[in-house]
Design a protein around this motif. Structure first.
Motif, PDB file in Angstrom:
ATOM      1  N   ARG A   6       0.841  -1.201   0.000  1.00 13.94           N
ATOM      2  CA  ARG A   6       0.000   0.000   0.000  1.00 13.94           C
ATOM      3  C   ARG A   6       0.880   1.255   0.000  1.00 13.94           C
ATOM      4  NH1 ARG A   6      -5.329   0.097   1.079  1.00 13.94           N
ATOM      5  NH2 ARG A   6      -5.227  -1.976   1.987  1.00 13.94           N
ATOM      6  N   ASN A   9       2.592   1.817  -3.299  1.00 17.95           N
ATOM      7  CA  ASN A   9       1.667   2.390  -4.277  1.00 17.95           C
ATOM      8  C   ASN A   9       1.594   3.910  -4.138  1.00 17.95           C
ATOM      9  OD1 ASN A   9       1.034  -0.049  -5.455  1.00 17.95           O
ATOM     10  ND2 ASN A   9      -0.800  -0.356  -4.217  1.00 17.95           N
ATOM     11  N   TYR A  10       1.635   4.418  -2.921  1.00 15.88           N
ATOM     12  CA  TYR A  10       1.593   5.872  -2.703  1.00 15.88           C
ATOM     13  C   TYR A  10       2.840   6.546  -3.264  1.00 15.88           C
ATOM     14  CZ  TYR A  10      -1.973   4.600   0.782  1.00 15.88           C
ATOM     15  OH  TYR A  10      -3.073   4.082   1.419  1.00 15.88           O
ATOM     16  N   PHE A  39      -6.787   8.891  -5.014  1.00 16.50           N
ATOM     17  CA  PHE A  39      -6.416   7.484  -4.893  1.00 16.50           C
ATOM     18  C   PHE A  39      -6.649   6.995  -3.460  1.00 16.50           C
ATOM     19  CE2 PHE A  39      -3.261   4.153  -4.099  1.00 16.50           C
ATOM     20  CZ  PHE A  39      -3.490   3.286  -5.158  1.00 16.50           C
ATOM     21  N   ILE A  40      -6.209   7.786  -2.489  1.00 13.85           N
ATOM     22  CA  ILE A  40      -6.388   7.417  -1.082  1.00 13.85           C
ATOM     23  C   ILE A  40      -7.875   7.410  -0.720  1.00 13.85           C
ATOM     24  CG2 ILE A  40      -5.920   8.116   1.310  1.00 13.85           C
ATOM     25  CD1 ILE A  40      -3.189   9.180   0.271  1.00 13.85           C
ATOM     26  N   ASP A  42     -10.369   6.711  -2.688  1.00 17.79           N
ATOM     27  CA  ASP A  42     -10.923   5.474  -3.242  1.00 17.79           C
ATOM     28  C   ASP A  42     -10.569   4.274  -2.365  1.00 17.79           C
ATOM     29  OD1 ASP A  42     -11.993   6.909  -5.364  1.00 17.79           O
ATOM     30  OD2 ASP A  42     -10.428   6.312  -6.788  1.00 17.79           O
ATOM     31  N   GLU A  43      -9.347   4.243  -1.861  1.00 14.83           N
ATOM     32  CA  GLU A  43      -8.948   3.153  -0.967  1.00 14.83           C
ATOM     33  C   GLU A  43      -9.774   3.154   0.309  1.00 14.83           C
ATOM     34  OE1 GLU A  43      -4.709   3.309  -0.233  1.00 14.83           O
ATOM     35  OE2 GLU A  43      -4.487   1.626  -1.614  1.00 14.83           O
ATOM     36  N   SER A  46     -13.147   1.812  -0.367  1.00 11.13           N
ATOM     37  CA  SER A  46     -13.126   0.360  -0.543  1.00 11.13           C
ATOM     38  C   SER A  46     -13.014  -0.370   0.795  1.00 11.13           C
ATOM     39  CB  SER A  46     -11.987  -0.059  -1.478  1.00 11.13           C
ATOM     40  OG  SER A  46     -10.739   0.023  -0.837  1.00 11.13           O
ATOM     41  N   LEU A  47     -12.520   0.323   1.817  1.00 14.86           N
ATOM     42  CA  LEU A  47     -12.439  -0.248   3.161  1.00 14.86           C
ATOM     43  C   LEU A  47     -13.748  -0.091   3.936  1.00 14.86           C
ATOM     44  CD1 LEU A  47      -8.860   0.979   4.121  1.00 14.86           C
ATOM     45  CD2 LEU A  47      -9.552  -1.374   3.617  1.00 14.86           C
TER      46      LEU A  47
END
Length: 96
Positions: A6, A9-10, A39-40, A42-43, A46-47
């Motif tokens: 993770r 990816n950042y 992006f963060i 969206d993450e 998703s959590l």
């Protein structure tokens, strides 16, 4: 995905501060900061986090409700999305 992946990816977002934009009061100084914030966001979605806001200035706020049955202090984490302009070159680190 594990925490190391993770984080890696950042680091793929080149968010080096643009000093000229920053001096002119443009925020974020680098448009890649807003891309990273999206992006963060969206993450986080998703959590399962629902209370999230993202401004056009790349200010990302996510509120996670307490899982305790009693009143307790809140915790906040703050971070910059830009990286220092002091670097000499934009290089991609190789993970071995």
């Amino acid at each position: 995905m594990d925490i190391v992946q993770r984080f890696l990816n950042y680091t793929k977002f080149n968010t080096t501060t643009n000093r000229q934009n920053g001096a002119a009061g443009i925020m974020p100084s680098n448009p890649k900061e807003l891309e990273l914030a999206k992006f963060i966001k969206d993450e986080l979605e998703s959590l399962g986090i629902k209370d999230i806001s993202l401004s056009e200035k790349a200010v990302l706020i996510a509120k996670i409700p307490s899982n305790l049955d009693k009143k307790s202090p809140s915790v906040a984490f703050f971070a910059h999305l830009d990286s220092s302009a002091e670097q000499r070159a934009d290089t991609k680190a190789k993970v071995v």
